[in-house]
Write a protein that holds these residues in place. Structure first.
Motif, mmCIF file in Angstrom:
data_model
loop_
_atom_site.group_PDB
_atom_site.id
_atom_site.type_symbol
_atom_site.label_atom_id
_atom_site.label_comp_id
_atom_site.label_asym_id
_atom_site.label_seq_id
_atom_site.Cartn_x
_atom_site.Cartn_y
_atom_site.Cartn_z
ATOM 1 N N ARG A 1 0.827 -1.198 0.000
ATOM 2 C CA ARG A 1 0.000 0.000 0.000
ATOM 3 C C ARG A 1 0.868 1.257 0.000
ATOM 4 O O ARG A 1 1.983 1.248 0.496
ATOM 5 N N ASP B 1 -0.559 6.980 1.466
ATOM 6 C CA ASP B 1 -1.910 7.453 1.775
ATOM 7 C C ASP B 1 -2.887 6.323 2.071
ATOM 8 O O ASP B 1 -4.077 6.561 2.300
ATOM 9 N N ASN C 1 -3.819 3.897 0.000
ATOM 10 C CA ASN C 1 -4.373 3.287 -1.202
ATOM 11 C C ASN C 1 -3.522 2.104 -1.647
ATOM 12 O O ASN C 1 -2.333 2.029 -1.345
ATOM 13 N N ASP D 1 -1.158 -0.053 -3.771
ATOM 14 C CA ASP D 1 -0.039 0.285 -4.655
ATOM 15 C C ASP D 1 0.191 -0.829 -5.669
ATOM 16 O O ASP D 1 0.169 -0.599 -6.872
ATOM 17 N N TYR E 1 -1.674 -0.338 -9.213
ATOM 18 C CA TYR E 1 -2.855 0.500 -9.009
ATOM 19 C C TYR E 1 -2.517 1.974 -9.217
ATOM 20 O O TYR E 1 -1.392 2.409 -8.989
ATOM 21 N N ARG E 2 -3.526 2.711 -9.655
ATOM 22 C CA ARG E 2 -3.424 4.165 -9.766
ATOM 23 C C ARG E 2 -4.714 4.746 -9.191
ATOM 24 O O ARG E 2 -5.802 4.388 -9.644
ATOM 25 N N ASN E 3 -4.587 5.625 -8.189
ATOM 26 C CA ASN E 3 -5.747 6.174 -7.485
ATOM 27 C C ASN E 3 -6.628 5.054 -6.933
ATOM 28 O O ASN E 3 -7.859 5.098 -7.023
ATOM 29 N N ASP E 4 -5.968 4.001 -6.428
ATOM 30 C CA ASP E 4 -6.631 2.853 -5.801
ATOM 31 C C ASP E 4 -7.434 2.013 -6.799
ATOM 32 O O ASP E 4 -8.250 1.183 -6.393
ATOM 33 N N GLN E 5 -7.191 2.222 -8.120
ATOM 34 C CA GLN E 5 -7.878 1.446 -9.144
ATOM 35 C C GLN E 5 -6.850 0.665 -9.967
ATOM 36 O O GLN E 5 -5.752 1.158 -10.231
ATOM 37 N N HIS F 1 -4.592 -0.464 -12.767
ATOM 38 C CA HIS F 1 -4.120 0.334 -13.908
ATOM 39 C C HIS F 1 -3.260 -0.482 -14.877
ATOM 40 O O HIS F 1 -3.360 -0.305 -16.086
ATOM 41 N N ASP G 1 4.813 6.310 -11.834
ATOM 42 C CA ASP G 1 3.984 7.381 -11.286
ATOM 43 C C ASP G 1 3.655 8.450 -12.318
ATOM 44 O O ASP G 1 2.582 9.045 -12.279
ATOM 45 N N LYS H 1 0.524 8.777 -20.968
ATOM 46 C CA LYS H 1 -0.734 9.386 -20.548
ATOM 47 C C LYS H 1 -1.174 10.480 -21.507
ATOM 48 O O LYS H 1 -2.331 10.523 -21.937
#
Length: 388
Positions: free
Chosen positions: A54, A57, A59, A61, A88-92, A94, A168, A203
């Motif tokens: 994790r 924060d 969330n 990782d 994960y990105r923003n807890d989703q 990815h 990141d 991105k």
């Protein structure tokens, strides 16, 4: 509870904890007959492995699972077979990552993936990064692929000596020599771009390759520039000057300044001065547009065509290399030297001969011509004297 009962309960608790830690390992159980000193086991073999990390924060990782793993207590190293993971990105979720083998060093400080490594983006684009060896530093969100690395977003593929993926920021750094491959869907022609180092932001689509770069099409056309930058998501690359386009079948060479390559539309365009050397003529102007689908080159402004015995100027010129048809538009002036003649028209057309000569004329258009005769031709013929 007396002292003897407390001592027996303590022995069972320790045995239960040990059994829980190695329940999936190939180890023997513990006994309660009499207290014994357990020797430290150098490694455990697990029938399954499930690691989770994790972020600060809280969330998620990354996760990593494996059907079989070995853990070395002394070096704090895990060796896992057939690992699968999720970034994960923003807890989703990815990215999904797979490999043949994984080595997790110092309880997750460093992860090394080996054999058929694939990192696949979980979105509609489905970008994939592949290679045979990946070194991952989770604390730095940094992945280095240094054996047969490549990246592919379905339209653009990059092969390089080394790829570095910054998790990141989603920036992919490539170290040359680098090869970028593209396939034109409408014409089925492929283009190979060769260059050195550069970056690709997955991105935003921003792409930079300082150069020099060279693009080679499967139909024989080549394009070179001092550098390249653009946006793969918006479908263009900007070629840095000097830009040189060599036409297929030895038809000629075009030199231009900064040029935009709209690879999705299969077009090249520029507002900079242009010069072209064809077989038997030279063409110059300002600004051009090349459409690979229609086979047409258009010089936008101040078109000038020079040949051995004639010169043509016009506001615009267009050449279709498939039909070998040339059209000049706007204030067209054609000057010939033999005979000395000037022809003016609003539009002229020409065909390119097999030898590369451009023969201008007019298709029913009204023209104004001025012919200057030589002094010898202007003299009146003398009457011959006849004698008998």
């Amino acid at each position: 509870m007396n002292r003897s009962e407390k001592s027996m309960l303590g022995r069972w608790s320790r045995c239960g904890l040990t059994a829980a830690l190695v329940a999936s390992a190939w180890l023997t159980g513990c006994t309660t007959r009499r207290p014994i000193a357990l020797e430290p086991t150098p490694s455990f073999v697990f029938r399954s492995l499930d690691l989770s990390q994790r972020a600060v924060d809280g969330n998620r990782d990354w996760d990593l699972i494996s059907p079989e793993a070995r853990y070395d207590l002394i070096s704090r190293t895990i060796r896992a077979r057939g690992p699968e993971g999720v970034l994960y990105r923003n807890d989703q979720p990815h990215f999904r990552i797979t490999a043949d083998l994984a080595t997790v060093l110092r309880d997750g400080e460093l992860v090394v993936l080996e054999g058929s490594v694939q990192l696949r983006q979980l979105n509609q684009r489905g970008l994939t990064i592949e290679g045979d060896n990946l070194i991952w530093t989770p604390s730095q969100s940094r992945m280095v692929i240094n054996q047969r690395p490549k990246a592919n977003d379905g339209e653009t593929q990059i092969r390089s000596r080394e790829l570095v993926f910054q998790q990141d920021t989603e920036v992919l750094e490539f170290s040359g020599p680098t090869q970028l491959n593209r396939l034109d869907e409408s014409s089925s022609a492929s283009t190979v771009v060769k260059g050195g180092n550069g970056t690709w932001n997955l991105k935003s689509g921003l792409f930079q390759a300082p150069g020099p770069v060279q693009a080679i099409r499967s139909d024989g056309r080549t394009l070179s520039a001092s550098g390249l930058d653009g946006n793969t998501r918006q479908g263009y690359f900007d070629l840095q000057q000097p830009v040189t386009l060599v036409l297929e079948s030895d038809r000629g060479r075009i030199s231009a300044g900064r040029t935009r390559w709209l690879f999705s539309a299969e077009q090249l365009e520029s507002d900079q001065p242009i010069q072209a050397e064809l077989k038997n003529s030279k063409v110059q102007g300002r600004g051009f547009k090349l459409d690979q689908r229609t086979g047409t080159v258009i010089i936008s402004n101040s078109c000038r065509v020079e040949q051995t015995l004639e010169t043509l100027t016009a506001q615009r010129c267009a050449w279709n290399w498939r039909s070998e048809r040339v059209v000049a538009d706007g204030d067209v002036v054609l000057q010939r030297t033999e005979p000395e003649q000037i022809t003016r028209a609003s539009r002229m057309e020409a065909k390119i001969s097999d030898g590369g000569a451009i023969r201008f004329g007019q298709a029913g258009a009204r023209v104004e011509s001025t012919i200057k005769l030589s002094p010898a031709a202007q003299e009146k013929p003398r009457r011959s004297q006849v004698s008998f």
